[in-house]
Design a protein around this motif. Sequence first.
Motif, PDB file in Angstrom:
ATOM      1  N   VAL A  68     -18.785  -4.022  -4.124  1.00 59.38           N
ATOM      2  CA  VAL A  68     -17.724  -4.141  -5.115  1.00 59.38           C
ATOM      3  C   VAL A  68     -17.484  -2.776  -5.750  1.00 59.38           C
ATOM      4  CG1 VAL A  68     -17.098  -5.144  -7.317  1.00 59.38           C
ATOM      5  CG2 VAL A  68     -18.228  -6.534  -5.617  1.00 59.38           C
ATOM      6  N   ALA A  96     -23.808  -4.381  -9.259  1.00 55.04           N
ATOM      7  CA  ALA A  96     -22.702  -4.901  -8.438  1.00 55.04           C
ATOM      8  C   ALA A  96     -22.440  -6.371  -8.722  1.00 55.04           C
ATOM      9  CB  ALA A  96     -23.013  -4.686  -6.957  1.00 55.04           C
ATOM     10  N   GLN A  97     -23.507  -7.118  -8.980  1.00 51.78           N
ATOM     11  CA  GLN A  97     -23.325  -8.537  -9.229  1.00 51.78           C
ATOM     12  C   GLN A  97     -22.560  -8.779 -10.515  1.00 51.78           C
ATOM     13  OE1 GLN A  97     -23.994 -10.980  -7.077  1.00 51.78           O
ATOM     14  NE2 GLN A  97     -24.619  -9.388  -5.676  1.00 51.78           N
ATOM     15  N   TYR A 149       0.825  -1.214   0.000  1.00 47.59           N
ATOM     16  CA  TYR A 149       0.000   0.000   0.000  1.00 47.59           C
ATOM     17  C   TYR A 149       0.854   1.256   0.000  1.00 47.59           C
ATOM     18  CZ  TYR A 149      -4.602  -2.047   0.187  1.00 47.59           C
ATOM     19  OH  TYR A 149      -5.760  -2.712  -0.140  1.00 47.59           O
ATOM     20  N   LEU A 198     -10.691  -2.841   4.451  1.00 46.73           N
ATOM     21  CA  LEU A 198      -9.613  -3.467   3.688  1.00 46.73           C
ATOM     22  C   LEU A 198      -9.123  -4.728   4.381  1.00 46.73           C
ATOM     23  CD1 LEU A 198      -7.382  -0.480   2.571  1.00 46.73           C
ATOM     24  CD2 LEU A 198      -8.549  -2.096   1.096  1.00 46.73           C
ATOM     25  N   LYS A 230     -11.534  -7.479   3.932  1.00 49.36           N
ATOM     26  CA  LYS A 230     -11.531  -8.052   2.585  1.00 49.36           C
ATOM     27  C   LYS A 230     -10.309  -8.930   2.368  1.00 49.36           C
ATOM     28  CE  LYS A 230     -14.408  -5.067  -0.078  1.00 49.36           C
ATOM     29  NZ  LYS A 230     -14.795  -4.717  -1.388  1.00 49.36           N
ATOM     30  N   GLU A 248     -20.465  -7.300  -0.849  1.00 54.23           N
ATOM     31  CA  GLU A 248     -21.496  -6.680  -1.664  1.00 54.23           C
ATOM     32  C   GLU A 248     -21.009  -5.378  -2.294  1.00 54.23           C
ATOM     33  OE1 GLU A 248     -23.838  -9.675  -1.476  1.00 54.23           O
ATOM     34  OE2 GLU A 248     -24.310  -7.879  -2.595  1.00 54.23           O
ATOM     35  N   ALA A 281     -11.743 -13.663  -1.555  1.00 54.96           N
ATOM     36  CA  ALA A 281     -11.690 -12.424  -0.787  1.00 54.96           C
ATOM     37  C   ALA A 281     -12.715 -11.421  -1.282  1.00 54.96           C
ATOM     38  CB  ALA A 281     -10.293 -11.818  -0.876  1.00 54.96           C
ATOM     39  N   LEU A 282     -13.335 -11.680  -2.443  1.00 58.44           N
ATOM     40  CA  LEU A 282     -14.271 -10.712  -2.977  1.00 58.44           C
ATOM     41  C   LEU A 282     -15.708 -11.056  -2.701  1.00 58.44           C
ATOM     42  CD1 LEU A 282     -12.724  -9.790  -6.407  1.00 58.44           C
ATOM     43  CD2 LEU A 282     -12.902  -8.392  -4.380  1.00 58.44           C
ATOM     44  N   SER A 301     -10.141   0.389 -11.933  1.00 60.46           N
ATOM     45  CA  SER A 301     -11.115   1.282 -11.285  1.00 60.46           C
ATOM     46  C   SER A 301     -11.624   2.343 -12.248  1.00 60.46           C
ATOM     47  CB  SER A 301     -10.507   1.925 -10.042  1.00 60.46           C
ATOM     48  OG  SER A 301      -9.385   2.704 -10.381  1.00 60.46           O
ATOM     49  N   ASN A 346     -14.571  -0.056  -6.662  1.00 58.91           N
ATOM     50  CA  ASN A 346     -13.778   0.494  -5.570  1.00 58.91           C
ATOM     51  C   ASN A 346     -12.353  -0.041  -5.616  1.00 58.91           C
ATOM     52  OD1 ASN A 346     -15.943   1.864  -4.475  1.00 58.91           O
ATOM     53  ND2 ASN A 346     -16.566   0.146  -3.211  1.00 58.91           N
ATOM     54  N   LYS A 366     -18.830  -8.038  -9.833  1.00 57.82           N
ATOM     55  CA  LYS A 366     -18.153  -9.020  -9.010  1.00 57.82           C
ATOM     56  C   LYS A 366     -17.600 -10.154  -9.859  1.00 57.82           C
ATOM     57  CE  LYS A 366     -20.448  -9.924  -5.219  1.00 57.82           C
ATOM     58  NZ  LYS A 366     -21.303 -10.597  -4.221  1.00 57.82           N
ATOM     59  N   GLU A 413     -12.120 -10.165 -11.835  1.00 62.95           N
ATOM     60  CA  GLU A 413     -10.981 -11.083 -11.917  1.00 62.95           C
ATOM     61  C   GLU A 413     -10.570 -11.265 -13.370  1.00 62.95           C
ATOM     62  OE1 GLU A 413     -11.338 -14.627  -9.575  1.00 62.95           O
ATOM     63  OE2 GLU A 413      -9.990 -15.748 -10.876  1.00 62.95           O
ATOM     64  N   ASN A 437     -10.604  -0.600  -3.192  1.00 64.06           N
ATOM     65  CA  ASN A 437     -10.360  -1.535  -2.104  1.00 64.06           C
ATOM     66  C   ASN A 437     -10.676  -2.969  -2.494  1.00 64.06           C
ATOM     67  OD1 ASN A 437     -13.131  -1.695  -2.042  1.00 64.06           O
ATOM     68  ND2 ASN A 437     -13.380  -0.549  -0.148  1.00 64.06           N
ATOM     69  N   THR A 438     -11.186  -3.159  -3.682  1.00 58.23           N
ATOM     70  CA  THR A 438     -11.499  -4.506  -4.159  1.00 58.23           C
ATOM     71  C   THR A 438     -10.316  -5.120  -4.898  1.00 58.23           C
ATOM     72  OG1 THR A 438     -13.809  -3.884  -4.440  1.00 58.23           O
ATOM     73  CG2 THR A 438     -13.053  -5.783  -5.664  1.00 58.23           C
ATOM     74  N   ARG A 468     -10.202   6.846  -1.701  1.00 54.92           N
ATOM     75  CA  ARG A 468     -10.663   5.856  -2.669  1.00 54.92           C
ATOM     76  C   ARG A 468     -10.150   4.451  -2.327  1.00 54.92           C
ATOM     77  NH1 ARG A 468      -9.938   8.023  -8.729  1.00 54.92           N
ATOM     78  NH2 ARG A 468     -10.955   6.033  -9.126  1.00 54.92           N
ATOM     79  N   LEU A 469      -9.010   4.380  -1.628  1.00 59.81           N
ATOM     80  CA  LEU A 469      -8.504   3.053  -1.247  1.00 59.81           C
ATOM     81  C   LEU A 469      -9.440   2.367  -0.267  1.00 59.81           C
ATOM     82  CD1 LEU A 469      -4.645   3.609  -0.835  1.00 59.81           C
ATOM     83  CD2 LEU A 469      -5.805   2.238  -2.572  1.00 59.81           C
ATOM     84  N   GLY A 470     -10.196   3.183   0.462  1.00 58.95           N
ATOM     85  CA  GLY A 470     -11.176   2.595   1.365  1.00 58.95           C
ATOM     86  C   GLY A 470     -10.756   2.630   2.811  1.00 58.95           C
ATOM     87  N   LEU A 507     -11.606 -18.534 -18.087  1.00 61.00           N
ATOM     88  CA  LEU A 507     -12.591 -17.522 -17.665  1.00 61.00           C
ATOM     89  C   LEU A 507     -13.094 -16.725 -18.863  1.00 61.00           C
ATOM     90  CD1 LEU A 507     -11.286 -15.919 -14.335  1.00 61.00           C
ATOM     91  CD2 LEU A 507     -13.151 -17.513 -14.666  1.00 61.00           C
ATOM     92  N   LEU A 529      -7.796  -8.786  -4.435  1.00 63.96           N
ATOM     93  CA  LEU A 529      -7.900  -9.742  -5.533  1.00 63.96           C
ATOM     94  C   LEU A 529      -6.520 -10.108  -6.066  1.00 63.96           C
ATOM     95  CD1 LEU A 529      -9.405 -11.336  -7.702  1.00 63.96           C
ATOM     96  CD2 LEU A 529      -9.638  -9.234  -9.013  1.00 63.96           C
TER      97      LEU A 529
END
Lengths: 347, 106
Positions: free
Chosen positions: A347, B3-4, A31, A58, A61, A345, A341-342, B33, B39, B7, B11, B41-42, A51-53, B85, B46
């Motif tokens: 996302v 969102a679904q 980070y 974090l 997640k 909800e 990890a994802l 992003s 986000n 998700k 990946e 943070n996702t 924006r990183l949250g 995928l 990943l």
Amino acid sequence: MNKKTFLSSLKMHLENYQVDHEDIEDILNDYATIIDEALEKGMDEATLIERLGAPKQLAKKLYPKTLKPQGTKGKIIALTPFLATIIFFILGSAYALWHPGWMVYLLIPIVAIVLEGKLKSKDAIMSLAPFVALIGFFMTAHISGVWHPTWAFFLWVPFSTLLISSSKNKWMEALVFAILVALYLTLELLNPSADNLLMLVLLWVPIYTSGGLRIEYNGVRQRKFERDTLILLVVISIGYIVFNQAFDLWVITSLVFLLIPLYLVLRIMQKEKNALQPMVLIPFVAIILFISVGYFFEGWHYSWLFFLLIPVIAILFEGKAPKKRAKGLSFSMGYRKTYQALEEEDV
Amino acid sequence: MNAQFKKGVIELCVLKALSEKEMSAFEVLHRISNELDVNENTVYPLLRRLEEEGYLFHEKTPSVRGAPRKYFHLTEQGKQHFEQLELAWRTFRARVDQILEGENHE
């Protein structure tokens, strides 16, 4: 929030999880470099960090499955093994109830599930199902002295997967399952015969159609894996019944059903290209030793000690687990969640 | 964007980005992003998971500012996973398009 406070906060939250110190440092370095590179490219620090949250989110997640128990709930969970031991020895020494007194040890996983999970969630229902079945079976059999067909309590486990499935025909499938079990029990009462057990092999049909044997890996359904598992289940079930009609070794040969979870575990490790770890096999070894020693030497009152191998081996081999964890595979009767990890909800 | 939907494809998009060239964590974050409106943070969790599962590996390059930077690459396993995928996505998309086109024709 600036870079320094962000990283401090993230470190604090990561330390709440069962994570190696090296991993925490690695994440913080990552980070830090992300923020540095963003600043080099002219991005505003505060905007980027926003924006990183939130560091708390974090951390969640990054490690959704490894939160250390905290607070009152954590303390209760940590104390439960000691309470169970005290109760067990009181029941045994004061009332000679070593059996079924050993069942107080089931409080350990039950309390953890109840306090850490959400009781209304499907996962909690499924997690509690084996314990409900085990307690129902042993208490009923102990009180009535009737062990067969009281073992049918264990059919609650597959039945509960039908109750929580998202199949369009779930109530029909549950009804078919219940009727088959009722028919079996009725036949067994009217005309006891090992042949009646073959009817129970049909139970795999509603379970399979309901998606209870749905196996996913990284979100991709593994139909071949499902088919192979179903074949293994049916073959073992029929083999078990036919063999014991001739040799009447129902108790000890029930160990053959351990091949099913063992097969799933080995397939996962093969998929992950991980070497076989002792920790993975130890629960199976413990169960085999517990039943074998109890059955052959009538040593049930001390063979339970083999279950202590599980925490002992876990402690001895802590930190030597493969870096690639068996994530991404979801299976079982009714478990549909993938360990990614994802699974969030937002996302 | 729903969102679904996001998700399921993040990946795939990360693997696609890395199949084109090696990228730092920031570069992956920035690209994904911006194009998918997800986000930040996702993306990093990943990346970490994909590396743990053997689909990515990284090489560290010294940096003028701060700690060495990781640059992520796809492994052979990662390339195969990406191809699987991508195929699954294209098949799925074709079928959905077929259904949607069928409704429009009515």
